[in-house]
Design a protein around this motif. Sequence first.
Motif, PDB file in Angstrom:
ATOM      1  N   SER A 133      77.980  37.227  22.744  1.00 18.25           N
ATOM      2  CA  SER A 133      78.093  38.670  22.965  1.00 18.25           C
ATOM      3  C   SER A 133      79.267  39.018  23.872  1.00 18.25           C
ATOM      4  O   SER A 133      79.720  40.162  23.883  1.00 18.25           O
ATOM      5  CB  SER A 133      76.802  39.200  23.597  1.00 18.25           C
ATOM      6  OG  SER A 133      76.630  38.666  24.907  1.00 18.25           O
ATOM      7  N   GLY A 134      79.741  38.038  24.648  1.00 14.23           N
ATOM      8  CA  GLY A 134      80.798  38.294  25.626  1.00 14.23           C
ATOM      9  C   GLY A 134      80.272  38.665  26.996  1.00 14.23           C
ATOM     10  O   GLY A 134      81.026  38.698  27.966  1.00 14.23           O
ATOM     11  N   LYS A 135      78.971  38.932  27.109  1.00 19.06           N
ATOM     12  CA  LYS A 135      78.374  39.268  28.396  1.00 19.06           C
ATOM     13  C   LYS A 135      78.037  37.997  29.174  1.00 19.06           C
ATOM     14  O   LYS A 135      77.807  36.944  28.569  1.00 19.06           O
ATOM     15  CB  LYS A 135      77.087  40.063  28.192  1.00 19.06           C
ATOM     16  CG  LYS A 135      77.250  41.400  27.492  1.00 19.06           C
ATOM     17  CD  LYS A 135      75.893  42.069  27.319  1.00 19.06           C
ATOM     18  CE  LYS A 135      75.987  43.378  26.581  1.00 19.06           C
ATOM     19  NZ  LYS A 135      74.651  44.001  26.388  1.00 19.06           N
ATOM     20  N   PRO A 136      77.985  38.078  30.507  1.00 16.80           N
ATOM     21  CA  PRO A 136      77.478  36.930  31.267  1.00 16.80           C
ATOM     22  C   PRO A 136      76.039  36.626  30.867  1.00 16.80           C
ATOM     23  O   PRO A 136      75.267  37.539  30.539  1.00 16.80           O
ATOM     24  CB  PRO A 136      77.561  37.402  32.732  1.00 16.80           C
ATOM     25  CG  PRO A 136      78.542  38.526  32.723  1.00 16.80           C
ATOM     26  CD  PRO A 136      78.408  39.188  31.387  1.00 16.80           C
ATOM     27  N   TYR A 137      75.686  35.354  30.904  1.00 21.21           N
ATOM     28  CA  TYR A 137      74.344  34.954  30.483  1.00 21.21           C
ATOM     29  C   TYR A 137      73.264  35.720  31.250  1.00 21.21           C
ATOM     30  O   TYR A 137      72.258  36.149  30.668  1.00 21.21           O
ATOM     31  CB  TYR A 137      74.187  33.453  30.704  1.00 21.21           C
ATOM     32  CG  TYR A 137      72.818  32.907  30.391  1.00 21.21           C
ATOM     33  CD1 TYR A 137      72.291  32.960  29.105  1.00 21.21           C
ATOM     34  CD2 TYR A 137      72.041  32.316  31.393  1.00 21.21           C
ATOM     35  CE1 TYR A 137      71.029  32.452  28.809  1.00 21.21           C
ATOM     36  CE2 TYR A 137      70.778  31.795  31.114  1.00 21.21           C
ATOM     37  CZ  TYR A 137      70.278  31.867  29.819  1.00 21.21           C
ATOM     38  OH  TYR A 137      69.034  31.364  29.552  1.00 21.21           O
ATOM     39  N   ALA A 138      73.470  35.912  32.573  1.00 17.29           N
ATOM     40  CA  ALA A 138      72.450  36.586  33.401  1.00 17.29           C
ATOM     41  C   ALA A 138      72.248  38.041  32.986  1.00 17.29           C
ATOM     42  O   ALA A 138      71.203  38.627  33.297  1.00 17.29           O
ATOM     43  CB  ALA A 138      72.849  36.514  34.872  1.00 17.29           C
ATOM     44  N   GLU A 139      73.219  38.623  32.300  1.00 20.23           N
ATOM     45  CA  GLU A 139      73.103  40.017  31.874  1.00 20.23           C
ATOM     46  C   GLU A 139      72.768  40.128  30.389  1.00 20.23           C
ATOM     47  O   GLU A 139      72.700  41.242  29.854  1.00 20.23           O
ATOM     48  CB  GLU A 139      74.404  40.765  32.164  1.00 20.23           C
ATOM     49  CG  GLU A 139      74.757  40.810  33.649  1.00 20.23           C
ATOM     50  CD  GLU A 139      76.120  41.448  33.891  1.00 20.23           C
ATOM     51  OE1 GLU A 139      76.620  42.125  32.971  1.00 20.23           O
ATOM     52  OE2 GLU A 139      76.670  41.259  34.979  1.00 20.23           O
ATOM     53  N   PRO A 177      74.515  31.434  35.357  1.00 21.85           N
ATOM     54  CA  PRO A 177      74.331  32.888  35.248  1.00 21.85           C
ATOM     55  C   PRO A 177      75.606  33.669  34.957  1.00 21.85           C
ATOM     56  O   PRO A 177      75.561  34.684  34.261  1.00 21.85           O
ATOM     57  CB  PRO A 177      73.743  33.265  36.614  1.00 21.85           C
ATOM     58  CG  PRO A 177      73.042  32.018  37.066  1.00 21.85           C
ATOM     59  CD  PRO A 177      73.892  30.884  36.570  1.00 21.85           C
ATOM     60  N   THR A 178      76.751  33.194  35.464  1.00 23.93           N
ATOM     61  CA  THR A 178      77.997  33.950  35.275  1.00 23.93           C
ATOM     62  C   THR A 178      78.794  33.497  34.064  1.00 23.93           C
ATOM     63  O   THR A 178      79.810  34.102  33.740  1.00 23.93           O
ATOM     64  CB  THR A 178      78.879  33.832  36.529  1.00 23.93           C
ATOM     65  OG1 THR A 178      79.112  32.430  36.798  1.00 23.93           O
ATOM     66  CG2 THR A 178      78.208  34.461  37.738  1.00 23.93           C
ATOM     67  N   SER A 179      78.351  32.445  33.384  1.00 25.90           N
ATOM     68  CA  SER A 179      79.053  31.983  32.182  1.00 25.90           C
ATOM     69  C   SER A 179      78.758  32.920  31.011  1.00 25.90           C
ATOM     70  O   SER A 179      77.727  33.597  30.987  1.00 25.90           O
ATOM     71  CB  SER A 179      78.605  30.570  31.818  1.00 25.90           C
ATOM     72  OG  SER A 179      78.972  29.657  32.820  1.00 25.90           O
ATOM     73  N   PRO A 180      79.650  32.941  30.011  1.00 24.29           N
ATOM     74  CA  PRO A 180      79.371  33.767  28.828  1.00 24.29           C
ATOM     75  C   PRO A 180      78.076  33.319  28.155  1.00 24.29           C
ATOM     76  O   PRO A 180      77.784  32.129  28.076  1.00 24.29           O
ATOM     77  CB  PRO A 180      80.587  33.507  27.922  1.00 24.29           C
ATOM     78  CG  PRO A 180      81.660  33.047  28.846  1.00 24.29           C
ATOM     79  CD  PRO A 180      80.968  32.296  29.941  1.00 24.29           C
TER      80      PRO A 180
END
Length: 334
Positions: free
Chosen positions: A321-327, A313-316
Amino acid sequence: MRPDTPAEHIAEAERLIRTATRYPEDQEPLLLQAAAHLELGDARDRASALYDRLLSSSPANPHLIKARQAANLWEYGHEAEARALISGIRAAAPTDPAPWEVIAEALESHDELEASHECFTEAATLLTSEDTPLTQATTALLTGRHRVRRLLGLPHDDWDMVADTRHIGPIPLDELHDPKRIWALGSNDPAELRAEIARLRAELGDRRAALSRPFPVAILHWPARELAELLTSYPTLAAEYPTHEAHLNKVEASLRALAASGTTNLGIVTASVPSYEAFAASEKSSPSSPSLLAEYATTLAARGKATPWPPTPTSPCWCTSGKPYAECHGVAAP
């Protein structure tokens, strides 16, 4: 389409062997995948010959090849040779988790539970520490160890707690690895049977790490710039990729659907136009052919270019996009 019958596995193995001849720099991963398909096609003698061929050529991953050879040999009656290879691997103490998982699972599959537990524990001791972050591969070792300890009736220890914590499936690991669950398969209640099938599918998804069995089922990802260049050069492919956003959403949706169906070892391969054109030329095919896209993805995966999916979840996010996967694309589907 993935191989399904023994004949299809043999055909895929032969295709990979031909590809290895054209790309000698990628011979080792390609022949490893070919050997795996030969095993699935019940051509274990041919798989064994491929493993021997790899071991005679100063391979980059000799311990993994020996582990795969040991598991294969044991399956077709060469137990003594398999045990000797397993003993050698344990004595060498490789720092790659994949050989450890292969030999521990081979022992487990032949009801050598104590020896399997010893293998998993040796690997965990060697490869995990407070200063070393857990990877997907080392987590798989702890998960396998958890499963064997449940089969042996051993109480939870610290590593079991870590495996429980790292497990992200819909069914708790303790329930998934409960030896008593097998009795549910004898139930006459359809609801119980469906629940048990779901548990077994989930377990299959946890049992294989990336290099321990055939290459990942990989989905092709085109970065925005590459996709724009692709469609400019080959406009007939616009039907496959109406927009870049739709393409990204389709990648994530396809992977989620495969995971929900019980497919394991999923990955993403990033495409580029020069690479795709070179592949098309090697296949004597037109880059504008939609059917070539899946073959291109498979070949990239076989050459070790796949990135495991899903990210943590916290990985890119895989989409860059540069966002964490969970976001980003990891946001729960509505």
